[in-house]
Write a protein that holds these residues in place. Sequence first.
Motif, short mmCIF file in Angstrom:
data_model
loop_
_atom_site.label_atom_id
_atom_site.label_comp_id
_atom_site.label_asym_id
_atom_site.label_seq_id
_atom_site.Cartn_x
_atom_site.Cartn_y
_atom_site.Cartn_z
N ASP A 1 9.67 9.45 -10.20
CA ASP A 1 8.26 9.32 -10.58
C ASP A 1 8.11 8.41 -11.80
O ASP A 1 7.26 7.52 -11.82
N ASN A 2 8.94 8.62 -12.80
CA ASN A 2 8.84 7.82 -14.03
C ASN A 2 9.15 6.35 -13.78
O ASN A 2 8.46 5.46 -14.29
N ILE A 3 10.18 6.09 -13.01
CA ILE A 3 10.56 4.70 -12.73
C ILE A 3 9.50 4.00 -11.90
O ILE A 3 9.13 2.85 -12.16
N GLY A 4 9.00 4.70 -10.89
CA GLY A 4 7.95 4.10 -10.06
C GLY A 4 6.71 3.76 -10.86
O GLY A 4 6.12 2.69 -10.69
N LEU A 5 6.31 4.66 -11.76
CA LEU A 5 5.13 4.42 -12.58
C LEU A 5 5.38 3.31 -13.60
O LEU A 5 4.58 2.39 -13.74
N PHE A 6 6.50 3.39 -14.30
CA PHE A 6 6.77 2.47 -15.41
C PHE A 6 6.86 1.02 -14.92
O PHE A 6 6.30 0.11 -15.55
N PHE A 7 7.56 0.81 -13.80
CA PHE A 7 7.75 -0.56 -13.33
C PHE A 7 6.69 -1.01 -12.35
O PHE A 7 6.68 -2.17 -11.94
N GLY A 8 5.81 -0.09 -11.96
CA GLY A 8 4.73 -0.48 -11.05
C GLY A 8 3.43 -0.79 -11.76
O GLY A 8 2.68 -1.68 -11.34
N GLU A 9 3.16 -0.09 -12.87
CA GLU A 9 1.87 -0.23 -13.51
C GLU A 9 1.68 -1.60 -14.16
O GLU A 9 0.54 -2.06 -14.32
N ASP A 10 2.78 -2.27 -14.56
CA ASP A 10 2.63 -3.57 -15.21
C ASP A 10 2.13 -4.65 -14.25
O ASP A 10 1.73 -5.73 -14.68
N ILE A 11 2.17 -4.36 -12.95
CA ILE A 11 1.64 -5.32 -11.98
C ILE A 11 0.12 -5.30 -11.98
O ILE A 11 -0.52 -6.30 -11.62
N PHE A 12 -0.46 -4.18 -12.40
CA PHE A 12 -1.92 -4.06 -12.45
C PHE A 12 -2.45 -4.87 -13.61
O PHE A 12 -2.02 -4.70 -14.75
N ILE A 13 -3.39 -5.73 -13.34
CA ILE A 13 -3.84 -6.71 -14.33
C ILE A 13 -4.54 -6.09 -15.52
O ILE A 13 -4.51 -6.65 -16.63
N ALA A 14 -5.15 -4.92 -15.36
CA ALA A 14 -5.96 -4.34 -16.44
C ALA A 14 -5.26 -3.19 -17.14
O ALA A 14 -5.90 -2.41 -17.83
N ILE A 15 -3.95 -3.07 -16.98
CA ILE A 15 -3.24 -1.97 -17.64
C ILE A 15 -3.06 -2.29 -19.12
O ILE A 15 -3.01 -3.47 -19.52
N GLY A 16 -2.93 -1.26 -19.94
CA GLY A 16 -2.86 -1.47 -21.38
C GLY A 16 -1.68 -2.31 -21.83
O GLY A 16 -1.79 -3.11 -22.77
N SER A 17 -0.52 -2.16 -21.16
CA SER A 17 0.66 -2.92 -21.57
C SER A 17 0.47 -4.42 -21.37
O SER A 17 0.91 -5.23 -22.20
N ILE A 18 -0.21 -4.80 -20.29
CA ILE A 18 -0.48 -6.22 -20.04
C ILE A 18 -1.40 -6.78 -21.11
O ILE A 18 -1.18 -7.87 -21.65
N LEU A 19 -2.44 -6.04 -21.44
CA LEU A 19 -3.37 -6.49 -22.47
C LEU A 19 -2.70 -6.55 -23.84
O LEU A 19 -3.00 -7.44 -24.65
N LEU A 20 -1.76 -5.62 -24.09
CA LEU A 20 -1.04 -5.65 -25.36
C LEU A 20 -0.16 -6.90 -25.45
O LEU A 20 -0.13 -7.59 -26.48
N MET A 21 0.56 -7.20 -24.37
CA MET A 21 1.41 -8.39 -24.37
C MET A 21 0.58 -9.66 -24.54
O MET A 21 0.98 -10.58 -25.26
N LYS A 22 -0.57 -9.69 -23.89
CA LYS A 22 -1.45 -10.86 -24.03
C LYS A 22 -1.88 -11.03 -25.48
O LYS A 22 -1.89 -12.15 -26.02
N GLY A 23 -2.23 -9.92 -26.14
CA GLY A 23 -2.65 -10.00 -27.53
C GLY A 23 -1.53 -10.46 -28.46
O GLY A 23 -1.76 -11.27 -29.36
#
Length: 221
Positions: A152-174
Amino acid sequence: MLVLAGIAVMAAGFMLRFNPLLVVVASALVTGLAAGLDPVTVLSAFGKAFNDNRYITIIYIVLPVIGILERHGLQERARALIGRIRGATMGRLLLVYLLFRQITAALGLTSIAGPAQTVRPLIAPMAEAAAEAQAPGENDPDEARALAAATDNIGLFFGEDIFIAIGSILLMKGVLEADGIDLPPLALSVWAIPTAIAAFAIHGTRLLLADRRLRRKARKP
């Protein structure tokens, strides 16, 4: 000083190992009542926090329902279901769940599954039942539970970054913008796909190797 009674409730609840969600909610209610708020006002504060800031997620609303289902045999039904599926193994079951978790997380549905919603009541019992069917009396239930949680953790951790509006993507952009690198969120999301594929392959291999170990145990005289 009475307002601090909520801290005492929280400390006592954790020391007695009560349900953490119940402890936190009870602590908040005690704090609110000690501050002179009526129960309706306290509940309104919870509702406002949920609607405005999402501090209270839908998971905490679903948890009581899951608890009732578990009490009425949800885990036993899950074990019985996997036992009736021919060819089902612990590794194959968790591999399918890993794919499901990554795809849904990539679509932004990060709360559709999780340790409380699916792993404890469904996936872990099904993995245990499959492992027991593969190697009766030889399997380790803790290994099945650990693999279910890790999946569950691996699927979530490595899958959510594909979603364009996730917090980690916005953090990296900033962070990149602060260094003068202007990249659209879509570019970051696209480059998360190879990492997700690699994670699926690596953890999938671990799951299949776990199946092999169970087969070896089953062949022991």
